[in-house]
Design an enzyme around this catalytic site. Structure first.
Site, PDB file in Angstrom:
ATOM      1  N   ASP A  56       0.642  23.537 -27.361  1.00 55.45           N
ATOM      2  CA  ASP A  56       1.536  23.925 -28.560  1.00 55.45           C
ATOM      3  C   ASP A  56       0.940  23.342 -29.708  1.00 55.45           C
ATOM      4  O   ASP A  56       0.170  24.103 -30.359  1.00 55.45           O
ATOM      5  CB  ASP A  56       3.023  23.200 -28.035  1.00 55.45           C
ATOM      6  CG  ASP A  56       4.143  23.292 -29.205  1.00 55.45           C
ATOM      7  OD1 ASP A  56       4.028  24.314 -29.786  1.00 55.45           O
ATOM      8  OD2 ASP A  56       5.022  22.612 -29.077  1.00 55.45           O
ATOM      9  N   LYS A  72       0.517  28.798 -27.107  1.00 54.21           N
ATOM     10  CA  LYS A  72       1.253  29.105 -28.364  1.00 54.21           C
ATOM     11  C   LYS A  72       0.671  28.751 -29.399  1.00 54.21           C
ATOM     12  O   LYS A  72       0.758  27.839 -30.196  1.00 54.21           O
ATOM     13  CB  LYS A  72       2.677  28.190 -28.298  1.00 54.21           C
ATOM     14  CG  LYS A  72       3.821  28.252 -27.510  1.00 54.21           C
ATOM     15  CD  LYS A  72       5.097  27.879 -27.840  1.00 54.21           C
ATOM     16  CE  LYS A  72       5.446  26.502 -27.214  1.00 54.21           C
ATOM     17  NZ  LYS A  72       6.962  26.009 -27.467  1.00 54.21           N
ATOM     18  N   PHE A  83      10.739  28.001 -27.393  1.00 56.93           N
ATOM     19  CA  PHE A  83      10.452  27.011 -26.057  1.00 56.93           C
ATOM     20  C   PHE A  83      10.695  27.582 -24.929  1.00 56.93           C
ATOM     21  O   PHE A  83      11.781  28.377 -24.577  1.00 56.93           O
ATOM     22  CB  PHE A  83      11.704  25.814 -26.502  1.00 56.93           C
ATOM     23  CG  PHE A  83      11.418  24.768 -25.561  1.00 56.93           C
ATOM     24  CD1 PHE A  83      10.520  23.652 -25.803  1.00 56.93           C
ATOM     25  CD2 PHE A  83      12.366  24.575 -24.695  1.00 56.93           C
ATOM     26  CE1 PHE A  83      10.458  22.716 -25.220  1.00 56.93           C
ATOM     27  CE2 PHE A  83      12.271  23.405 -23.577  1.00 56.93           C
ATOM     28  CZ  PHE A  83      11.195  22.423 -24.159  1.00 56.93           C
TER      29      PHE A  83
HETATM   30  P1  IMP Z   1       1.407  19.590 -27.625  1.00 53.56           P
HETATM   31  O1  IMP Z   1       0.687  18.342 -27.778  1.00 53.56           O
HETATM   32  O2  IMP Z   1       2.188  19.892 -28.900  1.00 53.56           O
HETATM   33  O3  IMP Z   1       0.285  20.719 -27.686  1.00 53.56           O
HETATM   34  O4  IMP Z   1       2.294  19.664 -26.600  1.00 53.56           O
HETATM   35  C1  IMP Z   1       1.923  19.843 -25.184  1.00 53.56           C
HETATM   36  C2  IMP Z   1       2.850  19.469 -24.374  1.00 53.56           C
HETATM   37  O5  IMP Z   1       4.381  19.535 -24.867  1.00 53.56           O
HETATM   38  C3  IMP Z   1       2.974  20.120 -23.091  1.00 53.56           C
HETATM   39  O6  IMP Z   1       2.230  19.568 -22.053  1.00 53.56           O
HETATM   40  C4  IMP Z   1       4.535  20.355 -22.638  1.00 53.56           C
HETATM   41  O7  IMP Z   1       4.776  19.047 -21.847  1.00 53.56           O
HETATM   42  C5  IMP Z   1       5.020  20.158 -23.801  1.00 53.56           C
HETATM   43  N1  IMP Z   1       5.535  21.604 -24.387  1.00 53.56           N
HETATM   44  C6  IMP Z   1       5.019  22.171 -25.327  1.00 53.56           C
HETATM   45  N2  IMP Z   1       5.692  23.290 -25.478  1.00 53.56           N
HETATM   46  C7  IMP Z   1       6.658  23.533 -24.635  1.00 53.56           C
HETATM   47  C8  IMP Z   1       7.750  24.293 -24.242  1.00 53.56           C
HETATM   48  O8  IMP Z   1       7.870  25.449 -24.917  1.00 53.56           O
HETATM   49  N3  IMP Z   1       8.346  24.228 -23.222  1.00 53.56           N
HETATM   50  C9  IMP Z   1       8.251  22.904 -22.504  1.00 53.56           C
HETATM   51  N4  IMP Z   1       7.383  21.761 -22.742  1.00 53.56           N
HETATM   52  C10 IMP Z   1       6.177  21.971 -23.725  1.00 53.56           C
END
Ligand code: IMP
Ligand code: MG
Length: 179
Positions: free
Chosen positions: A103, A130, A151
């Site tokens: 994300d 994403k 989400f």
């Molecule tokens: P980042 O550090 O923002 O890239 O997020 C990574 C982590 O956030 C992932 O391993 C997920 O556990 C959680 N995450 C990010 N987007 C979503 C979503 O749309 N649904 C559920 N969990 C998410």
């Protein structure tokens, strides 16, 4: 039944399975003879990882790590914490990080830097990406599906630890968040 909470299905079980096959075949080629260590990021990577490893037809090892960046809810806290480390040494090793979703990119930046600091040669595989919500410039080496900035839950992904067990990736009905 869990289906009552789902607004729409974004990616079906068949599509994910087919994609795991493709990525598995690619990893088989790219890592043949290299005996990589696949590190599954708990808890979300489990269903996809299970699919993927069955499709890799060369020697690999598996270990796990738990990190947290969310404290419930649907927004990243921006702070990554190590909860459980791998116990396999990674120095000089090809390591494949397996994630459920990228994300903001903060979690992977943290993991990649940590493992590289330990001397690993890091490759990233993610079921979902994403890209529109990225805060850190990080590009996975293998991506299952790019999705819009929504989400999602299912196939390992949770909302407050629920819905990981859905056999597809979907979007929740708005009313689920207001409860
Ligand atoms: P980042 O550090 O923002 O890239 O997020 C990574 C982590 O956030 C992932 O391993 C997920 O556990 C959680 N995450 C990010 N987007 C979503 C979503 O749309 N649904 C559920 N969990 C998410
Ligand atoms: Mg999560």
């Amino acid at each position: 039944m869990l289906e009552q909470y789902i607004e729409k299905v974004l990616i079906t079980e068949e599509e994910i399975s087919e994609k795991a096959k493709e990525i598995g075949a690619q990893l088989t080629k790219d890592f043949d003879g290299k005996n990589p260590l696949i590190i599954g990021i708990l808890r979300g990577s489990i269903p996809f990882l299970a699919e993927l490893i069955k499709r890799i037809d060369t020697h690999v090892e598996i270990d796990f790590m738990t990190v947290s960046s969310y404290h419930g809810g649907t927004k990243s806290s921006g702070e990554v914490k190590m909860i459980m480390d791998v116990d396999t040494p990674v120095n000089g090793r090809d390591v494949i990080i397996a994630e459920d979703i990228i994300d903001t990119g903060l979690t992977l930046k943290y993991l990649k830097e940590l493992l590289e600091h330990r001397g690993a040669n890091v490759t990233i595989v993610t079921m979902l990406d994403k890209p529109s919500n990225r805060e850190i410039d990080i590009v996975p080496d293998y991506t299952g599906f790019e999705i819009p900035n929504e989400f999602v839950v299912g196939y390992g992904l949770d909302y407050d630890e629920n819905f990981r067990n859905l056999p597809y990736v979907g979007v929740l009905k708005q009313e689920v968040y207001s409860n």
